[in-house]
Design a protein around this motif. Structure first.
Motif, PDB file in Angstrom:
ATOM      1  N   SER A 166       0.877  -0.890  -0.017  1.00 37.39           N
ATOM      2  CA  SER A 166      -0.243   0.338  -0.138  1.00 37.39           C
ATOM      3  C   SER A 166       0.880   1.527   0.015  1.00 37.39           C
ATOM      4  N   LEU A 213       2.143  -2.862 -11.843  1.00 35.27           N
ATOM      5  CA  LEU A 213       1.571  -2.882 -10.933  1.00 35.27           C
ATOM      6  C   LEU A 213       0.590  -3.881 -10.273  1.00 35.27           C
ATOM      7  N   ASP A 214       0.871  -4.391  -8.850  1.00 37.37           N
ATOM      8  CA  ASP A 214      -0.428  -5.412  -9.139  1.00 37.37           C
ATOM      9  C   ASP A 214      -0.778  -5.187  -7.727  1.00 37.37           C
ATOM     10  N   THR A 215      -2.216  -3.835  -7.620  1.00 30.66           N
ATOM     11  CA  THR A 215      -2.558  -3.883  -6.534  1.00 30.66           C
ATOM     12  C   THR A 215      -3.406  -5.050  -5.739  1.00 30.66           C
ATOM     13  N   THR A 219      -4.250  -0.624  -1.222  1.00 32.41           N
ATOM     14  CA  THR A 219      -5.123   0.399  -1.591  1.00 32.41           C
ATOM     15  C   THR A 219      -2.999   1.713  -1.964  1.00 32.41           C
ATOM     16  N   ILE A 220      -4.020   2.135  -3.583  1.00 28.46           N
ATOM     17  CA  ILE A 220      -2.450   3.251  -3.816  1.00 28.46           C
ATOM     18  C   ILE A 220      -3.575   4.656  -3.386  1.00 28.46           C
ATOM     19  N   ILE A 267      -1.630  -2.824 -15.696  1.00 21.72           N
ATOM     20  CA  ILE A 267      -1.792  -2.065 -13.367  1.00 21.72           C
ATOM     21  C   ILE A 267      -2.869  -3.743 -13.219  1.00 21.72           C
ATOM     22  N   GLY A 271      -7.126  -4.500  -6.171  1.00 23.54           N
ATOM     23  CA  GLY A 271      -6.947  -3.174  -4.657  1.00 23.54           C
ATOM     24  C   GLY A 271      -7.334  -1.592  -5.584  1.00 23.54           C
ATOM     25  N   ILE A 273      -7.427   1.967  -6.151  1.00 27.14           N
ATOM     26  CA  ILE A 273      -6.300   3.194  -6.625  1.00 27.14           C
ATOM     27  C   ILE A 273      -8.168   4.264  -6.826  1.00 27.14           C
TER      28      ILE A 273
END
Length: 314
Positions: A166, A213-215, A219-220, A267, A271, A273
């Motif tokens: 995160s 980018l593995d979400t 949380t980003i 991406i 998760g 963003i």
């Protein structure tokens, strides 16, 4: 303060061989083989929590090469020359924050989830991987036979990634720069009352370059998110030049260049963003595959056969 993790690797493996023979019966064989396998991991381990007022960056700069050079000459009443050159380049370059990519586990990189607070977070790869093979082969005699095989393989695996982390930052950037190539050049000449020449040049460029980018599960929160694998280069080249002169001249040649490179910016995951983020995902690749054969046979009886194939599978 800021957190910076940097990795650098510069390595070249090369091999050179020569074989020269002369006499009533002259036979020579030359073999050059080089294998360059390396692994470079630059990372902040999963489970590491960071609270920084400045930037957090993980960067890798890798330049790796495999080169072979071969010279063969056979002169005699009966002259036989056989040459083989093989180059294999297989680097693995992983630059990441979080869990180790692709199922492998490095020491201290298998902890729990992470949280990073910083002004910016950057993961960046700069990978250059090149392999070159060159052969010069000559055979001359009343009966002259010249056979040459040139094999060139480049298997590069490069990845810049965040996974299971995160992030709270103004900017998040993942960048994967990539310049890869495989090149083989063969020059062969055969002369005799009976002149037989055969050459095979084969190049495989099978590489993967990715910015990810593995979400999944995280949380980003960022004003801007950039995932780039752009302006990258991949080139496979196979060249063969051969000539035969004799009362009976036979010249057979094949050249194959196979460019099978994957270049991607992704991406992924389930998760979150933040809704106010500006998100940019961009991937571009200049991919080239070239195979050329120039062959000539001169004699009362002359036979020439050539095949060149360039495959582009990106």
């Amino acid at each position: 303060g800021k957190v910076t993790v940097s990795g650098e690797a510069y390595n070249t493996a090369s091999a050179a061989a020569s074989a020269i023979s002369g006499g009533g019966v002259a036979v020579n064989g030359a073999v050059a083989v080089v294998v360059n396998k390396s692994r470079t991991e630059t990372f902040i381990a999963q489970g590491a929590n960071i609270d920084a007022t400045g930037a957090v960056s993980v960067n890798a700069d890798v330049n790796t090469n495999a080169d072979t050079y071969l010279l063969g000459a056979a002169i005699g009443g009966v002259a036989v020359g056989v040459c083989a050159a093989v180059s294999v380049l297989k680097p693995v370059v992983y630059t990441y924050i979080g869990s180790t990519p692709k199922g492998t586990v490095s020491a201290a990189s298998n902890g729990g989830s992470s949280v990073i607070n910083a002004s910016s977070v950057t993961v960046s790869n700069n990978v250059v991987s090149k392999t070159v093979s060159k052969v010069l082969s000559v055979a001359g005699g009343a009966v002259a036979v010249n056979g040459n095989v040139l094999l060139n393989f480049n298997y590069t695996d490069a990845l810049a990634e965040t996974r299971g982390v995160s992030i709270n930052a103004e900017n998040v950037t993942i960048n994967a720069d990539f310049d890869t190539s495989a090149k083989a050049e063969l020059l062969a000449a055969t002369a005799g009352a009976v002149s037989i020449g055969a050459t095979v040049t084969y190049v495989t460029l099978e590489a993967v370059n990715a910015a990810v980018l593995d979400t999944g599960g995280i949380t980003i929160n960022a004003e801007s998110v950039h995932v780039y694998a752009k302006d990258n280069k991949a080139k496979a080249e196979a060249y063969g030049v051969s000539g035969n002169i004799g009362a009976i001249a036979v010249n057979l040649n094949a050249a194959v260049a196979d460019n099978h490179v994957t270049n991607m910016a992704v991406i992924m995951g389930n998760g979150i963003i933040s809704n106010n983020s500006t998100v940019t995902v961009e991937a571009s690749l200049d991919a080239v595959s070239v195979a050329e054969v120039l062959a000539a046979a001169s004699g009362a009886i002359s036979v020439t056969g050539s095949v060149a194939a360039a495959l582009l599978r990106t």
